[in-house]
Write a protein that holds these residues in place. Structure first.
Motif, PDB file in Angstrom:
ATOM      1  N   GLN A   1      57.832  34.041   9.902  1.00  0.00           N
ATOM      2  CA  GLN A   1      57.132  34.841  10.910  1.00  0.00           C
ATOM      3  C   GLN A   1      58.112  35.386  11.952  1.00  0.00           C
ATOM      4  OE1 GLN A   1      54.190  32.338  12.679  1.00  0.00           O
ATOM      5  NE2 GLN A   1      52.900  34.033  13.312  1.00  0.00           N
TER       6      GLN A   1
ATOM      7  N   GLU B   1      52.757  36.212   7.888  1.00  0.00           N
ATOM      8  CA  GLU B   1      52.315  37.306   8.759  1.00  0.00           C
ATOM      9  C   GLU B   1      53.274  38.494   8.747  1.00  0.00           C
ATOM     10  OE1 GLU B   1      50.370  36.555  12.337  1.00  0.00           O
ATOM     11  OE2 GLU B   1      49.718  34.548  11.755  1.00  0.00           O
TER      12      GLU B   1
ATOM     13  N   HIS C   1      46.049  37.261   9.978  1.00  0.00           N
ATOM     14  CA  HIS C   1      44.694  37.097  10.489  1.00  0.00           C
ATOM     15  C   HIS C   1      44.025  38.465  10.550  1.00  0.00           C
ATOM     16  CE1 HIS C   1      47.378  36.925  14.110  1.00  0.00           C
ATOM     17  NE2 HIS C   1      46.666  38.009  14.368  1.00  0.00           N
TER      18      HIS C   1
ATOM     19  N   TYR D   1      51.013  16.433  13.189  1.00  0.00           N
ATOM     20  CA  TYR D   1      51.929  16.485  14.327  1.00  0.00           C
ATOM     21  C   TYR D   1      51.488  15.378  15.285  1.00  0.00           C
ATOM     22  CZ  TYR D   1      53.465  21.165  12.805  1.00  0.00           C
ATOM     23  OH  TYR D   1      53.984  22.217  12.107  1.00  0.00           O
TER      24      TYR D   1
ATOM     25  N   LYS E   1      48.157  16.533  16.603  1.00  0.00           N
ATOM     26  CA  LYS E   1      47.371  17.544  15.886  1.00  0.00           C
ATOM     27  C   LYS E   1      47.518  17.375  14.376  1.00  0.00           C
ATOM     28  CE  LYS E   1      45.272  21.545  15.430  1.00  0.00           C
ATOM     29  NZ  LYS E   1      43.971  21.880  15.984  1.00  0.00           N
TER      30      LYS E   1
ATOM     31  N   ALA F   1      42.451  32.132  11.502  1.00  0.00           N
ATOM     32  CA  ALA F   1      42.659  32.446  12.911  1.00  0.00           C
ATOM     33  C   ALA F   1      43.963  31.805  13.391  1.00  0.00           C
ATOM     34  CB  ALA F   1      41.480  31.902  13.715  1.00  0.00           C
ATOM     35  N   ASN F   2      44.395  32.160  14.592  1.00  0.00           N
ATOM     36  CA  ASN F   2      45.588  31.540  15.162  1.00  0.00           C
ATOM     37  C   ASN F   2      45.377  30.029  15.227  1.00  0.00           C
ATOM     38  OD1 ASN F   2      46.955  33.942  15.630  1.00  0.00           O
ATOM     39  ND2 ASN F   2      46.014  34.221  17.634  1.00  0.00           N
ATOM     40  N   GLY F   3      46.377  29.304  14.787  1.00  0.00           N
ATOM     41  CA  GLY F   3      46.293  27.849  14.866  1.00  0.00           C
ATOM     42  C   GLY F   3      45.589  27.193  13.691  1.00  0.00           C
ATOM     43  N   ALA F   4      45.194  27.966  12.688  1.00  0.00           N
ATOM     44  CA  ALA F   4      44.466  27.415  11.532  1.00  0.00           C
ATOM     45  C   ALA F   4      45.359  26.499  10.686  1.00  0.00           C
ATOM     46  CB  ALA F   4      43.920  28.540  10.664  1.00  0.00           C
ATOM     47  N   GLY F   5      46.677  26.710  10.768  1.00  0.00           N
ATOM     48  CA  GLY F   5      47.591  25.867   9.990  1.00  0.00           C
ATOM     49  C   GLY F   5      48.369  26.636   8.937  1.00  0.00           C
ATOM     50  N   LYS F   6      48.287  27.963   8.956  1.00  0.00           N
ATOM     51  CA  LYS F   6      48.926  28.793   7.920  1.00  0.00           C
ATOM     52  C   LYS F   6      50.452  28.603   7.911  1.00  0.00           C
ATOM     53  CE  LYS F   6      47.319  32.659   9.744  1.00  0.00           C
ATOM     54  NZ  LYS F   6      46.688  32.108  10.983  1.00  0.00           N
ATOM     55  N   THR F   7      51.050  28.725   9.092  1.00  0.00           N
ATOM     56  CA  THR F   7      52.515  28.619   9.155  1.00  0.00           C
ATOM     57  C   THR F   7      52.970  27.220   8.751  1.00  0.00           C
ATOM     58  OG1 THR F   7      52.686  30.324  10.835  1.00  0.00           O
ATOM     59  CG2 THR F   7      54.505  28.770  10.736  1.00  0.00           C
ATOM     60  N   THR F   8      52.253  26.215   9.199  1.00  0.00           N
ATOM     61  CA  THR F   8      52.619  24.837   8.846  1.00  0.00           C
ATOM     62  C   THR F   8      52.559  24.649   7.335  1.00  0.00           C
ATOM     63  OG1 THR F   8      51.773  24.065  10.979  1.00  0.00           O
ATOM     64  CG2 THR F   8      52.039  22.409   9.250  1.00  0.00           C
TER      65      THR F   8
ATOM     66  N   ALA G   1      47.553  19.410  11.592  1.00  0.00           N
ATOM     67  CA  ALA G   1      47.624  20.865  11.402  1.00  0.00           C
ATOM     68  C   ALA G   1      47.211  21.272   9.998  1.00  0.00           C
ATOM     69  CB  ALA G   1      49.035  21.361  11.696  1.00  0.00           C
TER      70      ALA G   1
HETATM   71  P1  ATP Z   1      49.314  31.527  13.960  1.00  0.00           P
HETATM   72  O1  ATP Z   1      48.496  32.543  13.269  1.00  0.00           O
HETATM   73  O2  ATP Z   1      49.108  31.498  15.456  1.00  0.00           O
HETATM   74  O3  ATP Z   1      50.763  31.512  13.572  1.00  0.00           O
HETATM   75  P2  ATP Z   1      48.838  29.302  12.173  1.00  0.00           P
HETATM   76  O4  ATP Z   1      47.582  29.399  11.396  1.00  0.00           O
HETATM   77  O5  ATP Z   1      50.091  29.701  11.492  1.00  0.00           O
HETATM   78  O6  ATP Z   1      48.692  30.089  13.536  1.00  0.00           O
HETATM   79  P3  ATP Z   1      50.203  26.834  12.791  1.00  0.00           P
HETATM   80  O7  ATP Z   1      51.319  27.517  13.503  1.00  0.00           O
HETATM   81  O8  ATP Z   1      50.473  26.217  11.494  1.00  0.00           O
HETATM   82  O9  ATP Z   1      48.939  27.797  12.673  1.00  0.00           O
HETATM   83  O10 ATP Z   1      49.651  25.713  13.794  1.00  0.00           O
HETATM   84  C1  ATP Z   1      48.570  24.850  13.449  1.00  0.00           C
HETATM   85  C2  ATP Z   1      48.292  23.901  14.597  1.00  0.00           C
HETATM   86  O11 ATP Z   1      49.361  22.980  14.742  1.00  0.00           O
HETATM   87  C3  ATP Z   1      48.139  24.590  15.930  1.00  0.00           C
HETATM   88  O12 ATP Z   1      47.137  23.912  16.665  1.00  0.00           O
HETATM   89  C4  ATP Z   1      49.489  24.396  16.596  1.00  0.00           C
HETATM   90  O13 ATP Z   1      49.361  24.362  17.993  1.00  0.00           O
HETATM   91  C5  ATP Z   1      49.893  23.037  16.054  1.00  0.00           C
HETATM   92  N1  ATP Z   1      51.362  22.928  15.938  1.00  0.00           N
HETATM   93  C6  ATP Z   1      52.189  23.765  15.295  1.00  0.00           C
HETATM   94  N2  ATP Z   1      53.462  23.339  15.356  1.00  0.00           N
HETATM   95  C7  ATP Z   1      53.441  22.178  16.081  1.00  0.00           C
HETATM   96  C8  ATP Z   1      54.437  21.231  16.503  1.00  0.00           C
HETATM   97  N3  ATP Z   1      55.717  21.400  16.186  1.00  0.00           N
HETATM   98  N4  ATP Z   1      54.041  20.175  17.220  1.00  0.00           N
HETATM   99  C9  ATP Z   1      52.743  20.006  17.536  1.00  0.00           C
HETATM  100  N5  ATP Z   1      51.731  20.835  17.167  1.00  0.00           N
HETATM  101  C10 ATP Z   1      52.077  21.912  16.454  1.00  0.00           C
END
Ligand code: ATP
Length: 230
Positions: free
Chosen positions: A79, A156, A187, A12, A15, A35-42, A17
């Protein structure tokens, strides 16, 4: 059946991700823990073709994400899934079936089977706005299964469920069998301890551990060690 992910990355603007993730998945239940923000959703959104990777490759039995045949093999529960509160459970599945291109009779047949599978037959004619969180998530699983997916991605699915709903939901995921590749993110360690065949531990965009769930006797301790104070 094989999902091959090679050096997959998503950068991104500010970031990284997902950072060069490589995995080979065959049928089974994979728990993506982080954990939150680990990159799972991406990661999951790239597997579902919603986000374009900035690097790397994805292939499901030789099919690329952009191919229609790949999408036809995919079931996805996002999610933040948007339900239509005014629809009944069965209307919702008919509608989603139509969006997937299923002929009407087939969509209705499949909806009936799936409502039974997820334990919503009794509630099929009730409006979604009257459903509990757990019922909505079970309906979400049902829509993801409409096309008999080879790859099922659940982001999730237990978020926001109460303990009873969580246990029921776990049972449902465990029953999805070994016919497909099921990737479930969470998580919450206890959601995976009894259902996942393989645990994938994600941190800062990387898979830092991959191994059979059965090898990790103290999954909670393992997780806390990996994520420190997080
Ligand atoms: P959660 O459990 O909170 O859903 P996650 O493991 O699914 O977290 P992601 O949502 O993939 O994590 O986010 C990974 C990182 O990328 C985080 O630091 C998030 O802030 C960042 N991020 C996600 N989407 C974007 C975006 N569109 N633009 C910039 N940064 C992003």
């Amino acid at each position: 059946m094989e999902l091959v992910i090679r050096a997959l990355s998503k950068q991104y603007p500010h970031k990284l991700a997902v950072d060069r993730v490589s995995l080979t998945l065959t049928p089974g239940i994979y728990g993506l823990l982080g954990a939150n923000g680990a990159g799972k959703t991406t990661l999951m959104r790239m597997l579902c073709g919603i986000l374009h990777p900035t690097g790397g490759e994805i292939s499901l039995d030789g099919l690329g994400v952009a191919q229609e045949e790949y999408r036809a093999c995919l079931g996805y529960l996002p999610q933040d899934f948007g339900y239509y509160p005014g629809f009944t459970g069965e209307e919702f599945l008919w509608y989603m079936g139509a969006l997937k291109g299923l002929p009407k009779a087939q969509a209705r047949r499949r909806a009936k089977e799936l409502l039974e599978l997820v334990g919503l037959s009794q509630a099929a004619k009730g409006k979604i706005k009257t459903y509990s969180g757990g019922m909505k998530q079970r309906l979400g699983i049902a829509q993801a299964l409409l096309g008999h997916p080879k790859l099922l991605v659940l982001d999730e699915p237990t978020a926001g469920l109460d303990p009873k709903e969580r246990v029921r939901f776990r049972g449902l995921i465990a029953s999805l069998g070994k016919q497909s590749i099921v990737l479930v993110s969470t998580h919450i360690v206890s959601d995976l301890a009894h259902i996942a065949d393989v645990i994938l531990l994600m941190k800062d965009g990387r898979i830092i551990h991959q191994g059979p769930a059965s090898e990790i006797a103290d999954l909670e301790g393992f997780y806390l060690e990996a994520f420190g104070e997080e």
